[in-house]
Design a protein around this motif. Structure first.
Motif, PDB file in Angstrom:
ATOM      1  N   ASN A  11     -15.957  22.107  15.088  1.00  0.00           N
ATOM      2  CA  ASN A  11     -14.654  22.361  14.938  1.00  0.00           C
ATOM      3  C   ASN A  11     -14.260  22.476  13.443  1.00  0.00           C
ATOM      4  N   HIS A  15      -8.988  25.848  22.866  1.00  0.00           N
ATOM      5  CA  HIS A  15      -9.384  25.049  23.908  1.00  0.00           C
ATOM      6  C   HIS A  15     -10.714  25.096  24.575  1.00  0.00           C
ATOM      7  N   ALA A  30      -8.373  26.087  16.755  1.00  0.00           N
ATOM      8  CA  ALA A  30      -9.118  25.112  17.684  1.00  0.00           C
ATOM      9  C   ALA A  30      -8.685  25.497  18.918  1.00  0.00           C
ATOM     10  N   SER A  71     -15.566  23.401  26.370  1.00  0.00           N
ATOM     11  CA  SER A  71     -13.979  22.979  26.171  1.00  0.00           C
ATOM     12  C   SER A  71     -13.820  22.198  24.825  1.00  0.00           C
ATOM     13  N   THR A  72     -12.747  21.815  24.640  1.00  0.00           N
ATOM     14  CA  THR A  72     -12.588  21.119  23.363  1.00  0.00           C
ATOM     15  C   THR A  72     -13.025  19.645  23.581  1.00  0.00           C
TER      16      THR A  72
END
Length: 127
Positions: A73, A32, A30, A52-53
């Motif tokens: 994700n 960033h 995962a 971004s995450t």
């Protein structure tokens, strides 16, 4: 070692769409941030889009309003939806992912250290 594999490239007429995918077998993973870059013949590699995450997405001016970056994700997959393709979009497209070792890239609203790169997928939009 994280390996990234791009797919979805091809040769298409101007005005149509393509969706690129970038997957990794690394589990769990995962990062960033992840990004798409491209390199046209005779030109330097340039950033296209980054995410971004939390889903914040940044785009290069040349693709703003035409390309959409997204990530799943759960599937460890990064996407680039490319709409209204133009001949100037012709390039090899690379995905990149965050790593502890790598160059620091500054996007519009966040920065990211990118150290994992895929082998690239060719996108050709003839004149």
């Amino acid at each position: 070692q994280v390996q990234l594999v791009e797919s979805g490239g091809g040769s298409v007429q101007a005005g149509v769409s393509l969706r690129l995918s970038c997957t990794t077998s690394a589990r769990p993973y995962a990062p960033h941030c992840m990004a798409w870059f491209r390199q046209a013949p005779g030109k330097e590699r340039e950033g296209v889009a980054a995410i971004s995450t939390d889903g914040t997405a940044n785009y290069a001016d040349a693709v703003e309003d035409r390309f959409i970056i997204s990530r799943d994700n759960a599937k460890n997959t990064l996407y680039l939806q490319m709409n209204s393709l133009k001949p100037e979009d012709t390039a090899i497209y690379y995905c990149a992912s965050e790593s502890e070792v790598g160059n620091w890239y500054v996007f519009t609203s966040f920065g990211c250290r990118l150290g994992y790169w895929g082998q690239g997928t060719q996108v050709t939009v003839p004149f």
